[in-house]
Design a protein around this motif. Structure first.
Motif, PDB file in Angstrom:
ATOM      1  N   PHE A  14      10.653  16.265  15.840  1.00  0.00           N
ATOM      2  CA  PHE A  14       9.771  17.412  16.028  1.00  0.00           C
ATOM      3  C   PHE A  14       8.367  16.967  15.654  1.00  0.00           C
ATOM      4  O   PHE A  14       8.160  16.419  14.570  1.00  0.00           O
ATOM      5  CB  PHE A  14      10.184  18.579  15.124  1.00  0.00           C
ATOM      6  CG  PHE A  14      11.606  19.029  15.321  1.00  0.00           C
ATOM      7  CD1 PHE A  14      11.960  19.784  16.427  1.00  0.00           C
ATOM      8  CD2 PHE A  14      12.579  18.704  14.398  1.00  0.00           C
ATOM      9  CE1 PHE A  14      13.271  20.206  16.606  1.00  0.00           C
ATOM     10  CE2 PHE A  14      13.890  19.124  14.560  1.00  0.00           C
ATOM     11  CZ  PHE A  14      14.233  19.878  15.669  1.00  0.00           C
ATOM     12  N   HIS A  18       0.721  18.853  21.365  1.00  0.00           N
ATOM     13  CA  HIS A  18      -0.635  19.153  21.831  1.00  0.00           C
ATOM     14  C   HIS A  18      -1.676  18.743  20.793  1.00  0.00           C
ATOM     15  O   HIS A  18      -2.701  18.147  21.124  1.00  0.00           O
ATOM     16  CB  HIS A  18      -0.778  20.645  22.150  1.00  0.00           C
ATOM     17  CG  HIS A  18       0.004  21.071  23.345  1.00  0.00           C
ATOM     18  ND1 HIS A  18       1.274  21.586  23.252  1.00  0.00           N
ATOM     19  CD2 HIS A  18      -0.286  21.045  24.661  1.00  0.00           C
ATOM     20  CE1 HIS A  18       1.721  21.867  24.448  1.00  0.00           C
ATOM     21  NE2 HIS A  18       0.802  21.546  25.330  1.00  0.00           N
ATOM     22  N   ILE A 121       6.019  20.445  12.240  1.00  0.00           N
ATOM     23  CA  ILE A 121       6.252  21.691  12.974  1.00  0.00           C
ATOM     24  C   ILE A 121       5.171  22.668  12.536  1.00  0.00           C
ATOM     25  O   ILE A 121       5.225  23.218  11.448  1.00  0.00           O
ATOM     26  CB  ILE A 121       7.660  22.263  12.697  1.00  0.00           C
ATOM     27  CG1 ILE A 121       8.744  21.241  13.053  1.00  0.00           C
ATOM     28  CG2 ILE A 121       7.857  23.561  13.478  1.00  0.00           C
ATOM     29  CD1 ILE A 121      10.145  21.665  12.683  1.00  0.00           C
ATOM     30  N   ALA A 126       0.459  25.286  19.812  1.00  0.00           N
ATOM     31  CA  ALA A 126       1.659  25.642  20.572  1.00  0.00           C
ATOM     32  C   ALA A 126       2.605  26.465  19.697  1.00  0.00           C
ATOM     33  O   ALA A 126       3.599  25.967  19.187  1.00  0.00           O
ATOM     34  CB  ALA A 126       2.341  24.383  21.077  1.00  0.00           C
ATOM     35  N   ARG A 128       4.757  29.011  20.344  1.00  0.00           N
ATOM     36  CA  ARG A 128       6.143  29.193  20.803  1.00  0.00           C
ATOM     37  C   ARG A 128       6.975  27.941  20.564  1.00  0.00           C
ATOM     38  O   ARG A 128       8.137  28.017  20.179  1.00  0.00           O
ATOM     39  CB  ARG A 128       6.167  29.560  22.278  1.00  0.00           C
ATOM     40  CG  ARG A 128       5.724  30.968  22.543  1.00  0.00           C
ATOM     41  CD  ARG A 128       5.917  31.344  23.983  1.00  0.00           C
ATOM     42  NE  ARG A 128       5.295  32.636  24.233  1.00  0.00           N
ATOM     43  CZ  ARG A 128       4.797  33.006  25.383  1.00  0.00           C
ATOM     44  NH1 ARG A 128       4.863  32.194  26.408  1.00  0.00           N
ATOM     45  NH2 ARG A 128       4.255  34.180  25.513  1.00  0.00           N
ATOM     46  N   ARG A 129       6.389  26.802  20.810  1.00  0.00           N
ATOM     47  CA  ARG A 129       7.108  25.535  20.599  1.00  0.00           C
ATOM     48  C   ARG A 129       7.440  25.365  19.125  1.00  0.00           C
ATOM     49  O   ARG A 129       8.538  24.953  18.762  1.00  0.00           O
ATOM     50  CB  ARG A 129       6.244  24.373  21.115  1.00  0.00           C
ATOM     51  CG  ARG A 129       6.703  23.002  20.723  1.00  0.00           C
ATOM     52  CD  ARG A 129       7.872  22.532  21.579  1.00  0.00           C
ATOM     53  NE  ARG A 129       8.403  21.284  21.132  1.00  0.00           N
ATOM     54  CZ  ARG A 129       8.022  20.103  21.568  1.00  0.00           C
ATOM     55  NH1 ARG A 129       7.096  20.005  22.490  1.00  0.00           N
ATOM     56  NH2 ARG A 129       8.573  19.012  21.091  1.00  0.00           N
ATOM     57  N   ALA A 132      10.317  27.642  18.192  1.00  0.00           N
ATOM     58  CA  ALA A 132      11.579  27.096  18.711  1.00  0.00           C
ATOM     59  C   ALA A 132      12.024  25.882  17.894  1.00  0.00           C
ATOM     60  O   ALA A 132      13.217  25.735  17.589  1.00  0.00           O
ATOM     61  CB  ALA A 132      11.420  26.717  20.181  1.00  0.00           C
ATOM     62  N   ASP A 133      11.078  25.004  17.533  1.00  0.00           N
ATOM     63  CA  ASP A 133      11.408  23.829  16.720  1.00  0.00           C
ATOM     64  C   ASP A 133      11.906  24.242  15.337  1.00  0.00           C
ATOM     65  O   ASP A 133      12.860  23.674  14.812  1.00  0.00           O
ATOM     66  CB  ASP A 133      10.209  22.890  16.590  1.00  0.00           C
ATOM     67  CG  ASP A 133       9.886  22.147  17.879  1.00  0.00           C
ATOM     68  OD1 ASP A 133      10.699  22.216  18.834  1.00  0.00           O
ATOM     69  OD2 ASP A 133       8.825  21.496  17.929  1.00  0.00           O
TER      70      ASP A 133
END
Length: 156
Positions: A14, A18, A121, A126, A128-129, A132-133
């Motif tokens: 992870f 970006h 993380i 980002a 949303r990413r 999710a991570d």
């Protein structure tokens, strides 16, 4: 958790993709601009030109250190690489995975009572990413610890 997060295949890394791209691109551009300016300034001696290039290289190095953050999960545990440190954790050491609204990155609550920031993380660019991570890492921690007591919110 109300719905089951699918477990990613291990090993999994992870990292803030970006943010990493922005930092490394900025580092290269800054290095090239500062070095280019040094070469274009004719009145500078070789030592002064070298100091410009070294300054550009140092700026690039600092940005590369900021871009190296990651969290690597494998069968035996998690490796957290932050800006100036690297720490290996067994799955049993991770009690809770937290990414609360407003947090700059994930925090791992550990069995020794401490909390470890996991900068790999982070919801900066980002969001949303990152969510999710964080959910995937939480699901992995639950699966490897044999418990599902990893709440999203801190305990009161």
């Amino acid at each position: 958790m109300t719905e089951q997060t699918p477990l990613p295949e291990l090993p999994v890394t992870f990292r803030p993709g970006h943010t990493r791209a922005v930092l490394l691109t900025a580092g290269v551009v800054i290095f090239l601009v500062i070095s280019g300016i040094a070469m274009l300034l004719e009145h500078l001696g070789p030592g002064s030109k070298l100091s410009f290039v070294i300054t550009g290289a140092l700026i690039f190095w600092v940005l590369a250190q900021l871009a190296r953050v990651k969290v690597v999960a494998d069968d035996s545990g998690v490796t957290v690489v932050n800006i100036a440190s690297k720490r290996r954790l067994a799955w049993a050491e991770i009690v809770q995975v937290n990414l609360r609204p407003g947090d700059p990155w994930v925090f791992l609550n550990l069995s020794d009572g401490t909390s470890l920031p996991a900068l790999g993380i982070q919801p900066g660019i980002a969001k949303r990413r990152a969510i999710a991570d964080a959910q995937a890492l939480r699901a992995l921690a639950e699966a490897h610890s044999g418990t599902s007591a990893l709440p999203h919110e801190p305990r009161s």
